[in-house]
Design a protein around this motif. Structure first.
Motif, short mmCIF file in Angstrom:
data_model
loop_
_atom_site.label_atom_id
_atom_site.label_comp_id
_atom_site.label_asym_id
_atom_site.label_seq_id
_atom_site.Cartn_x
_atom_site.Cartn_y
_atom_site.Cartn_z
N ILE A 1 0.78 -1.13 -0.07
CA ILE A 1 0.14 0.01 -0.16
C ILE A 1 0.73 1.24 0.02
O ILE A 1 2.02 1.37 0.73
N VAL A 2 0.31 2.24 -0.83
CA VAL A 2 1.17 3.37 -1.03
C VAL A 2 0.34 4.55 -0.69
O VAL A 2 -0.89 4.75 -1.37
N ARG A 3 0.40 5.51 0.46
CA ARG A 3 -0.25 6.66 0.52
C ARG A 3 0.57 8.10 0.52
O ARG A 3 1.62 8.21 1.28
N ARG A 4 0.04 9.00 -0.35
CA ARG A 4 0.72 10.23 -0.37
C ARG A 4 0.73 11.12 0.85
O ARG A 4 -0.32 11.12 1.60
N ALA A 5 1.67 11.77 0.76
CA ALA A 5 1.98 12.68 2.41
C ALA A 5 2.76 14.00 1.76
O ALA A 5 3.89 13.75 1.99
N GLY A 6 2.11 14.93 1.07
CA GLY A 6 3.02 15.98 0.59
C GLY A 6 3.85 15.43 -0.44
O GLY A 6 3.72 14.88 -1.51
#
Length: 317
Positions: free
Chosen positions: A187-192
């Motif tokens: 899973i990959v989650r963007r953060a800035g």
């Protein structure tokens, strides 16, 4: 012209606060002078303030009377708002509405670039050209190459199930880093400018600039434009619970939990007050019904709320 560009959220918040100050009737001559200086400092200030006035007329202030929890409602009447608290509700509701407008303004460029995108509250599985799948979380977007082996996460979060092909690595670019599958699920989650990567099966190599790390199943790592964090252990069933329409939290602050639930809500939800926001929460919540999840939190913690229908919800003591 300024009016053709999205107004920054911070200016929208300032405009909402100034409007709330004026509506309260508590402004001193010094406050009025500060307001005039703020208004004259940037053409966007006047534009945002005009928008605040229009939004407030649309909302109709009479609908903002606080609504206590169901338990409290049966025990006592809600006290009358003081001017200070009235200002707080006005400011919160306005900031919420203006934030929604800002989000709508800023989303067009992403929609034009994306090969696949989800709306707020939508979770959807996308089949890639190579046979891999990408399950997009709420308000997420990706682009991918013609062979499907290179994906860019433009915003939000996605869970990847990778089709085996040793000759063609599968990679996900997010912000300043790249995650390359050495196994099958992550899973990959963007953060800035960065992201958080969680491995739910086998392993993944995460790299930024000259740094890299190999994550094993049950590990997660965050990165920004300059550095990788240290890997952390995670519970896989919790990390990918959203793919099954749920989130599970253990002893997390209410403010964080509400912010997570709010990602699935087509509106605005916020906790008012630091003491309330810090209260610990544990449980499993249905993100397919974010308003219902908020209702459960409100009843369980015995806190109140101010609501403009179910679109704008402010939780408070």
């Amino acid at each position: 012209m300024h009016g053709e560009q999205p107004i920054p959220n911070e200016i929208n918040r300032q405009a909402a606060q100034w409007f709330a100050e004026q509506e309260s009737g508590d402004m001193t001559p010094e406050d009025e002078a500060r307001f005039v200086r703020w208004l004259a400092a940037d053409p966007q200030h006047a534009e945002a303030y005009g928008r605040a006035q229009a939004v407030w007329r649309f909302l109709n202030a009479e609908t903002l009377a606080p609504t206590p929890s169901a338990e409290r409602r049966s025990k006592r009447r809600w006290p009358q708002l003081t001017r200070g608290r009235h200002r707080q509700w006005i400011g919160g509701a306005l900031a919420a509405s203006l934030a929604l407008v800002a989000i709508m303004d800023s989303d067009i460029a992403t929609r034009l670039r994306a090969d696949a995108i989800t709306a707020t509250g939508e979770i959807r599985e996308i089949r890639l050209p190579d046979g891999s799948t990408a399950m997009l979380d709420t308000d997420s977007a990706i682009t991918f190459t013609s062979d499907g082996r290179t994906v860019r996460l433009l915003k939000g979060e996605a869970a990847f199930q990778v089709a085996r092909d040793p000759r063609h690595p599968f990679s996900v670019n997010a912000g300043s880093g790249t995650s390359t599958a050495l196994g099958t699920r992550f899973i990959v989650r963007r953060a800035g400018d960065g992201a958080r990567v969680t491995v739910t099966e086998h392993s993944v190599r995460v790299a930024i600039a000259r740094q890299s790390a190999v994550l094993r199943e049950g590990q997660a790592i965050g990165y920004d434009a300059e550095s990788l964090d240290q890997p952390q252990r995670v519970v896989v069933a919790d990390a990918d619970a959203w793919t099954r329409g749920r989130i599970r939290v253990v002893n997390r602050p209410l403010g964080e939990v509400v912010a997570e639930i709010a990602r699935y809500h087509r509106g605005y939800i916020r906790v008012v007050g630091e003491d309330v926001a810090r209260r610990p929460v544990s449980g499993t919540f249905d993100i397919r019904d974010p308003v219902g999840a908020i209702d459960v939190l409100q009843r369980t913690l015995g806190i109140g709320s101010t609501r403009l229908t179910d679109r704008i919800i402010l939780l408070h003591a």
